[in-house]
Design a protein around this motif. Sequence first.
Motif, PDB file in Angstrom:
ATOM      1  N   LEU A 162      28.559  40.671  37.374  1.00 25.65           N
ATOM      2  CA  LEU A 162      28.647  39.263  37.777  1.00 25.65           C
ATOM      3  C   LEU A 162      27.255  38.650  37.911  1.00 25.65           C
ATOM      4  CD1 LEU A 162      30.314  36.843  38.647  1.00 25.65           C
ATOM      5  CD2 LEU A 162      30.342  37.766  40.981  1.00 25.65           C
ATOM      6  N   VAL A 181      32.428  34.183  33.897  1.00 28.18           N
ATOM      7  CA  VAL A 181      32.383  34.205  35.358  1.00 28.18           C
ATOM      8  C   VAL A 181      33.752  34.555  35.926  1.00 28.18           C
ATOM      9  CG1 VAL A 181      31.940  32.842  37.440  1.00 28.18           C
ATOM     10  CG2 VAL A 181      30.493  32.537  35.416  1.00 28.18           C
ATOM     11  N   VAL A 182      34.798  33.949  35.362  1.00 26.81           N
ATOM     12  CA  VAL A 182      36.161  34.240  35.809  1.00 26.81           C
ATOM     13  C   VAL A 182      36.498  35.707  35.574  1.00 26.81           C
ATOM     14  CG1 VAL A 182      38.609  33.771  35.372  1.00 26.81           C
ATOM     15  CG2 VAL A 182      36.979  31.871  35.500  1.00 26.81           C
ATOM     16  N   THR A 192      34.471  38.433  35.195  1.00 29.70           N
ATOM     17  CA  THR A 192      33.742  39.377  36.050  1.00 29.70           C
ATOM     18  C   THR A 192      34.075  39.183  37.530  1.00 29.70           C
ATOM     19  OG1 THR A 192      31.831  37.869  35.887  1.00 29.70           O
ATOM     20  CG2 THR A 192      31.836  39.788  34.454  1.00 29.70           C
ATOM     21  N   SER A 193      34.392  37.967  37.929  1.00 27.69           N
ATOM     22  CA  SER A 193      34.847  37.742  39.307  1.00 27.69           C
ATOM     23  C   SER A 193      36.175  38.446  39.538  1.00 27.69           C
ATOM     24  CB  SER A 193      34.999  36.244  39.585  1.00 27.69           C
ATOM     25  OG  SER A 193      33.752  35.585  39.505  1.00 27.69           O
ATOM     26  N   CYS A 223      35.538  42.022  40.185  1.00 29.13           N
ATOM     27  CA  CYS A 223      35.107  42.219  41.581  1.00 29.13           C
ATOM     28  C   CYS A 223      36.295  42.214  42.533  1.00 29.13           C
ATOM     29  CB  CYS A 223      34.123  41.122  41.976  1.00 29.13           C
ATOM     30  SG  CYS A 223      32.506  41.199  41.167  1.00 29.13           S
ATOM     31  N   ILE A 224      37.196  41.256  42.338  1.00 33.14           N
ATOM     32  CA  ILE A 224      38.374  41.153  43.202  1.00 33.14           C
ATOM     33  C   ILE A 224      39.246  42.405  43.087  1.00 33.14           C
ATOM     34  CG2 ILE A 224      40.549  39.886  43.525  1.00 33.14           C
ATOM     35  CD1 ILE A 224      38.985  37.361  42.640  1.00 33.14           C
TER      36      ILE A 224
END
Length: 220
Positions: free
Chosen positions: A9, A170-171, A173-174, A177-178
């Motif tokens: 990210l 971004v969506v 890789t976010s 993370c989630i």
Amino acid sequence: MVLAPVLLLIGVLLRLQFHFFFPQQLAAFAQHPSQMTAAYNFYLAGIIILWPAVATLAWLIGRTRPGWALWGGVFVIFGLFARTFYAGADYMAFQMVRPLTTKVATETVAGSYGAFHLVSALNGAILFGWIILAIGTYLSGTLGLIRSIALALMSMLMMGVLKGSSWTSVVATSGLCIALVPLGVKLLRASPSPRLKAVLGWVALMMALIALLFVLGQLG
């Protein structure tokens, strides 16, 4: 699971302000070499250390859904190999900017774009791999529905030579993370807590090993 998604990210965000196509990526490197070098190295570090997270996730899925674990894990790891290959091509393209100018570097990359190589066959592997893995996490109960969908978003992450970032990146890789960071924290908490002396010893050993590997790498 905790570190790799965060590194990815960070790498994605560092290059988000520049258009994702290769001419703009090369121009951005010429104007902001430190920022672009950091962006691509954070991204590569995340890709490299993501494989044990995927292997662990596949193991968790495999306890009840071995088929989904096998195919999802294999496809994603093959895709990570492909991303590492492209990272090498990115590095070489950036190294052409200073001695040969941005124009020549751009023309060289453009002339070789689409050239045959074996790794291109793995592009689809990572696309379908994340989706298969996400279905496996849901069916096996490893992750809930929302976090399984978040994991599947990684299938949207662009792949290829000098592919920069977009909001889709971004969506994606976010979502990773989630999906993975809380699971990684959960696994760490479930493990026996090591003694402080052991932790400090391992940290010192790892720092020394990283320093040695860096020096050997620089020596060629």
